[in-house]
Scaffold this motif. Structure first.
Motif, mmCIF file in Angstrom:
data_model
loop_
_atom_site.group_PDB
_atom_site.id
_atom_site.type_symbol
_atom_site.label_atom_id
_atom_site.label_comp_id
_atom_site.label_asym_id
_atom_site.label_seq_id
_atom_site.Cartn_x
_atom_site.Cartn_y
_atom_site.Cartn_z
ATOM 1 N N ASN A 169 -34.134 -46.206 36.407
ATOM 2 C CA ASN A 169 -33.336 -47.273 36.660
ATOM 3 C C ASN A 169 -34.311 -48.574 37.307
ATOM 4 O OD1 ASN A 169 -30.767 -46.626 35.796
ATOM 5 N ND2 ASN A 169 -30.415 -45.858 37.622
ATOM 6 N N GLU A 170 -35.268 -48.203 38.145
ATOM 7 C CA GLU A 170 -36.042 -49.097 38.802
ATOM 8 C C GLU A 170 -37.118 -49.624 37.707
ATOM 9 O OE1 GLU A 170 -37.441 -51.519 41.513
ATOM 10 O OE2 GLU A 170 -35.727 -50.307 41.771
ATOM 11 N N ARG A 171 -37.585 -48.763 37.055
ATOM 12 C CA ARG A 171 -38.621 -49.142 35.834
ATOM 13 C C ARG A 171 -37.778 -50.116 34.990
ATOM 14 N NH1 ARG A 171 -41.437 -43.476 34.116
ATOM 15 N NH2 ARG A 171 -42.672 -43.226 35.851
ATOM 16 N N LYS A 214 -35.685 -46.540 25.292
ATOM 17 C CA LYS A 214 -35.957 -45.391 25.438
ATOM 18 C C LYS A 214 -35.581 -44.860 27.137
ATOM 19 C CE LYS A 214 -40.218 -42.564 26.125
ATOM 20 N NZ LYS A 214 -41.645 -42.370 26.278
ATOM 21 N N HIS A 215 -35.752 -45.763 28.100
ATOM 22 C CA HIS A 215 -35.443 -45.467 29.192
ATOM 23 C C HIS A 215 -33.867 -45.157 29.594
ATOM 24 C CE1 HIS A 215 -39.459 -46.908 31.369
ATOM 25 N NE2 HIS A 215 -39.261 -45.875 30.627
ATOM 26 N N LYS A 216 -33.135 -46.111 28.907
ATOM 27 C CA LYS A 216 -31.765 -46.124 28.870
ATOM 28 C C LYS A 216 -31.210 -44.830 28.277
ATOM 29 C CE LYS A 216 -30.369 -50.988 28.638
ATOM 30 N NZ LYS A 216 -29.607 -52.202 27.831
ATOM 31 N N ARG A 275 -38.431 -53.935 24.699
ATOM 32 C CA ARG A 275 -37.167 -53.603 24.276
ATOM 33 C C ARG A 275 -37.197 -52.258 24.088
ATOM 34 N NH1 ARG A 275 -35.450 -54.903 18.189
ATOM 35 N NH2 ARG A 275 -37.070 -53.152 18.207
ATOM 36 N N ASP A 276 -38.116 -51.714 23.210
ATOM 37 C CA ASP A 276 -38.153 -50.435 22.620
ATOM 38 C C ASP A 276 -38.363 -49.366 23.933
ATOM 39 O OD1 ASP A 276 -37.924 -51.134 20.352
ATOM 40 O OD2 ASP A 276 -40.174 -50.852 19.843
ATOM 41 N N ILE A 324 -32.009 -41.985 30.744
ATOM 42 C CA ILE A 324 -30.847 -42.062 31.913
ATOM 43 C C ILE A 324 -29.876 -41.408 31.376
ATOM 44 C CG2 ILE A 324 -29.815 -43.691 33.243
ATOM 45 C CD1 ILE A 324 -32.256 -45.556 33.262
ATOM 46 N N LYS A 325 -29.430 -41.790 30.340
ATOM 47 C CA LYS A 325 -27.955 -40.968 29.766
ATOM 48 C C LYS A 325 -28.467 -39.534 29.632
ATOM 49 C CE LYS A 325 -25.154 -41.408 25.490
ATOM 50 N NZ LYS A 325 -25.102 -41.791 24.304
ATOM 51 N N ILE A 326 -29.319 -39.035 29.200
ATOM 52 C CA ILE A 326 -29.709 -37.343 29.199
ATOM 53 C C ILE A 326 -29.634 -37.131 30.498
ATOM 54 C CG2 ILE A 326 -31.268 -35.852 28.515
ATOM 55 C CD1 ILE A 326 -32.083 -37.643 26.066
ATOM 56 N N LEU A 327 -30.335 -37.752 31.287
ATOM 57 C CA LEU A 327 -30.585 -37.012 32.907
ATOM 58 C C LEU A 327 -28.982 -37.208 33.289
ATOM 59 C CD1 LEU A 327 -33.794 -38.532 33.988
ATOM 60 C CD2 LEU A 327 -33.380 -36.268 33.480
#
Length: 164
Positions: free
Chosen positions: A134-136, A84-86, A79-80, A89-92
């Protein structure tokens, strides 16, 4: 320990035909709280009344058992990582938007194609990073679902052994 609460928008099929207080088919949502990571529950999305929605605040657990042991720890970790990935993604995506705006300004104000080309390359690289993240995220979500199914199977075998 800080308690964070969230739920995913992944919807599961309501195969038990559980209905809410409005006698509507309840949604199955997945919780991602510290106490119940990956645990599913029934919830009501409400009903439309005029220009607004009325909520009956219906709630019932779909998964009887709370996650525990190594799966509990694995679910919290996954979950963490997904959070972190979300956030990455938002920053990118924001960077891509900023570069696209800058690229438009450069294209309008400058005739130097070299600067425009460099901005485009930076945009393309950021878009590739967003696709990879997104794939990860999809892979981690699939691991979480498989882990939840595994826990259910192990609990079923354990309960069967106890009855035997």
């Amino acid at each position: 320990m800080a308690h964070s609460s969230s739920s995913s928008t992944i919807e599961y099929k309501n195969d038990k035909s559980v209905v809410c207080n409005f006698n509507r088919l309840a949604n199955i949502v997945q919780a991602w709280t510290d106490d119940n990571p990956g645990r599913r529950f029934y919830s009501c999305k409400g009903r439309r009344v005029g220009n607004r929605y009325d909520s009956c605040n219906f709630f019932d657990w779909y998964d009887e058992e709370k996650p525990h042991g190594w799966q509990y720890v694995a679910l919290l970790g996954a979950r963490d990582v997904m959070r972190k990935h979300k956030e990455e993604i938002k920053i990118l995506r924001n960077k891509v938007r900023e570069l696209a705006i800058a690229s438009e300004r450069i294209g309008e104000n400058l005739t130097d194609s070299k600067q425009t080309c460099e901005a485009c390359k930076a945009c393309e690289e950021l878009e590739k990073e967003v696709l990879i993240l997104n794939e990860r995220s999809t892979v981690y979500r699939n691991v979480l679902i498989a882990s939840s199914i595994g826990l259910t199977m192990v609990l079923g075998v354990f309960v069967g052994m106890m009855k035997w």
